[in-house]
Motif scaffolding. Structure first.
Motif, PDB file in Angstrom:
ATOM      1  N   GLY A   1      -2.531   3.101  -3.005  1.00  0.00           N
ATOM      2  CA  GLY A   1      -1.342   2.562  -3.465  1.00  0.00           C
ATOM      3  C   GLY A   1      -1.146   1.566  -4.444  1.00  0.00           C
ATOM      4  N   GLY A   2      -0.012   1.209  -4.890  1.00  0.00           N
ATOM      5  CA  GLY A   2       0.181   0.355  -6.186  1.00  0.00           C
ATOM      6  C   GLY A   2       0.096   0.942  -7.381  1.00  0.00           C
TER       7      GLY A   2
ATOM      8  N   ARG B   1       3.280  14.462  -5.288  1.00  0.00           N
ATOM      9  CA  ARG B   1       3.382  12.686  -5.614  1.00  0.00           C
ATOM     10  C   ARG B   1       2.153  12.336  -5.984  1.00  0.00           C
ATOM     11  NH1 ARG B   1       6.032   8.243  -4.169  1.00  0.00           N
ATOM     12  NH2 ARG B   1       4.728   6.149  -3.989  1.00  0.00           N
ATOM     13  N   LEU B   2       2.239  11.772  -7.380  1.00  0.00           N
ATOM     14  CA  LEU B   2       1.050  11.327  -7.831  1.00  0.00           C
ATOM     15  C   LEU B   2       0.984   9.741  -7.821  1.00  0.00           C
ATOM     16  CD1 LEU B   2      -1.631  11.748  -9.788  1.00  0.00           C
ATOM     17  CD2 LEU B   2      -0.063  11.792 -11.569  1.00  0.00           C
ATOM     18  N   GLU B   3       0.041   9.354  -7.304  1.00  0.00           N
ATOM     19  CA  GLU B   3      -0.236   7.610  -7.157  1.00  0.00           C
ATOM     20  C   GLU B   3      -1.614   7.208  -7.162  1.00  0.00           C
ATOM     21  OE1 GLU B   3       1.501   5.933  -3.530  1.00  0.00           O
ATOM     22  OE2 GLU B   3       0.577   7.859  -2.489  1.00  0.00           O
ATOM     23  N   ALA B   4      -1.968   5.869  -7.525  1.00  0.00           N
ATOM     24  CA  ALA B   4      -3.339   5.175  -7.637  1.00  0.00           C
ATOM     25  C   ALA B   4      -3.678   5.276  -6.121  1.00  0.00           C
ATOM     26  CB  ALA B   4      -2.984   4.059  -8.209  1.00  0.00           C
ATOM     27  N   ALA B   5      -4.907   5.733  -5.867  1.00  0.00           N
ATOM     28  CA  ALA B   5      -5.366   5.492  -4.510  1.00  0.00           C
ATOM     29  C   ALA B   5      -5.238   4.619  -3.821  1.00  0.00           C
ATOM     30  CB  ALA B   5      -6.900   6.145  -4.761  1.00  0.00           C
TER      31      ALA B   5
ATOM     32  N   THR C   1       0.753  -1.123   0.049  1.00  0.00           N
ATOM     33  CA  THR C   1       0.099   0.104  -0.042  1.00  0.00           C
ATOM     34  C   THR C   1       1.047   1.310  -0.002  1.00  0.00           C
ATOM     35  OG1 THR C   1      -0.062  -0.068   2.498  1.00  0.00           O
ATOM     36  CG2 THR C   1      -1.851  -1.097   1.157  1.00  0.00           C
ATOM     37  N   GLY C   2       0.501   2.239  -0.443  1.00  0.00           N
ATOM     38  CA  GLY C   2       1.160   3.546  -0.752  1.00  0.00           C
ATOM     39  C   GLY C   2       1.109   4.066   0.279  1.00  0.00           C
ATOM     40  N   ALA C   3       2.005   4.898   0.928  1.00  0.00           N
ATOM     41  CA  ALA C   3       2.006   5.933   2.199  1.00  0.00           C
ATOM     42  C   ALA C   3       1.720   7.350   1.666  1.00  0.00           C
ATOM     43  CB  ALA C   3       3.419   5.728   2.771  1.00  0.00           C
ATOM     44  N   SER C   4       1.151   7.968   2.203  1.00  0.00           N
ATOM     45  CA  SER C   4       0.781   9.455   1.974  1.00  0.00           C
ATOM     46  C   SER C   4       2.122  10.307   2.391  1.00  0.00           C
ATOM     47  CB  SER C   4      -0.409   9.942   2.829  1.00  0.00           C
ATOM     48  OG  SER C   4      -0.354  11.509   2.578  1.00  0.00           O
TER      49      SER C   4
END
Length: 506
Positions: free
Chosen positions: A435-436, A429-433, A393-396
């Protein structure tokens, strides 16, 4: 709403059909699908241990995944579920647009020219195409996404708006981001160049070359630049409501060799099994000698992206080394595909020869279909417990540090897919909600926002576009909006007058 086809294939011990063993494996696979109950049939496909592995969405609108298996290169079981088009159930003969899975097929046509001595891997493409972007890049650079070219051509988001001709692409003067060989950067533009190379060498359209030299010899009867039989309608599924939006089927023209092909799961597995030296006709060198196919799947370039596991790239396919806890790691080769309305995936375990292919009719996709290889392994070993690697999972990042840039933070939608923009220390930072997926960090320079860390949009530009009082983000030509396909913005390819509607039924 969505049609989904899945096929799994594996070579047998003696090259013959598996007989009773194969039938038992197929029953285990079907049983695992049934144990998902209504959740599997109505909302989300479940893996062999009941955990959700294919992404859920609104009720009645998500893909459902039947399972299948084979031995000795012979198909044991294949199936489909859902609705291919209004009033038309999906079947295992329903074709889907498979996006970038077109690329390994284009690569085979290029490598056939190399095998025949008509060109060399280390030959600059400019010898054949003097007007090509990055003419000093070699054939190998283009095949491995190391030519230094941008991910997309200049202009509107071509996958939805439509691509230009070769002459229009050249006139747009796409500029390389790096010198050839400096780093990996996935490029649809690079495969447009390779497709043009195939056309120049053969004197006919790239898809005609593939039809006569790849698809027909391999028995891929449902594969083509256009569907020749029953085919699915592609939709965007609203992320917050039980609604869908029919996606346009754009003509890609010069970009076709990067992602325009239609196919079925059975044809994709046939192709992938052959490419890795498995299944019927694997020893037949007429399409491409086995030695060159092995070169195709050999890692040549390391893909090192912050926050992502190491991967590699061969001559047209990705190569992944997948850890699996206390099970032996898996070595996978294959490719994924994604264009508006469709997603697809084909993977082969080069050790066991197991192969899977999944096709879906949703822009947002169905998640990782690779877990089906675990299902097949478990079936082959009489139900040994499977372990599916957990997804990260992505971290904010931290709070905004520039008030004038804070308006860019929050949720944006690439079609129906939510992305999150955060701001920390003056960088976006642009990322899929959740993470991933694609994630890139952008920093300001004298021209605006530039991708400085991450994968897909590294070196690409992020621009704010105002239209009709609504803002959108142009990220390497991709169009992100505050609402899914916000009609107030200039959505490439447009939004139909009917807008979002209820999902179709059979």
């Amino acid at each position: 709403m969505e049609g989904l086809g899945v096929l799994v294939r594996t070579p047998g011990r003696d090259g013959h059909a598996a007989g009773a063993d194969g039938r038992r494996a197929a029953r285990r696979l079907r049983g695992r699908a049934r144990r998902g109950g209504d959740a599997c049939r109505a909302r989300v496909a479940c893996g062999h241990d009941g955990r959700r592995r294919l992404r859920p969405g609104p009720r009645g609108s998500t893909p459902r995944a039947p399972r299948a298996g084979a031995r000795g290169g012979q198909l044991l079981w294949t199936g489909a579920a859902g609705v291919a088009a209004p009033g038309e159930p999906a079947t295992d003969r329903t074709a889907f647009r498979v996006g970038s899975i077109t690329k390994p097929m284009t690569a085979v046509a290029v490598l056939r020219l190399v095998a025949d001595g008509r060109l060399a891997l280390d030959e600059p493409v400019g010898r054949w195409l003097p007007d090509a972007p990055a003419p000093d890049a070699t054939v190998a650079h283009l095949l491995t996404h190391t030519a230094g070219l941008p991910a997309e051509p200049p202009g509107p988001w071509w996958e939805r708006h439509g691509g230009g001709t070769w002459e229009e692409l050249v006139a747009a003067r796409p500029q390389p981001l790096w010198a050839p060989g400096e780093r990996f950067h996935y490029s649809n533009l690079g495969y447009a160049v390779l497709g043009r190379l195939v056309e120049e060498a053969h004197g006919r359209a790239w898809d005609a070359v593939l039809r006569h030299t790849v698809w027909e010899p391999l028995g891929m009867t449902a594969t083509g630049r256009e569907p020749s039989g029953p085919h699915a309608t592609g939709y965007a599924v609203h992320p917050h409501a039980d609604l869908v939006l029919a996606e346009p089927v754009a003509e890609y023209r010069a970009l076709g060799p990067a992602g325009e092909v239609w196919s079925t799961p059975s044809d994709l597995v046939r192709f992938a099994s052959w490419l890795t030296g498995r299944g019927p006709g694997a020893a037949d060198d007429a399409v491409l000698p086995l030695a060159w196919r092995r070169c195709t799947t050999r890692p040549r370039v390391v893909v090192d992206e912050p926050g992502a596991p190491f991967a590699a790239w061969g001559l047209g396919v990705s190569v992944h080394h997948v850890p699996r806890g206390d099970r032996p790691p898996r070595r996978l080769v294959g490719h994924g595909g994604s264009v508006p309305g469709f997603t697809a995936e084909v993977r082969v375990d080069v050790v066991t020869g197991h192969a899977v292919a999944v096709c879906g009719s949703s822009t947002a996709g169905f998640g990782d279909g690779g877990f089906l290889l675990d299902v097949l392994d478990d079936a082959a070993s009489a139900g040994a417990p499977g372990r599916v690697p957990a997804s990260g999972t992505g971290a904010s990042t931290g709070a905004a540090t520039r008030s004038e840039d804070a308006r860019l933070t929050g949720t944006w939608y690439w079609g129906p897919v939510p992305y999150t923009v955060t701001l920390d220390a003056g960088r976006l930072r642009l990322e899929a909600a959740g993470g991933g997926g694609r994630a890139t960090v952008f920093a300001r320079d004298e021209h605006g926002w530039l991708g400085v860390e991450g994968g897909y949009w590294l070196g690409e530009r992020l621009r704010v576009v105002e239209h009709g009082g609504a803002a959108a983000l142009d990220v390497g030509t991709f169009h992100l909006t505050r609402l899914p396909y916000d009609p107030r913005t200039a959505v490439p390819g447009g939004v139909g007058p009917e807008g979002w509607t209820a999902p179709p039924t059979a």
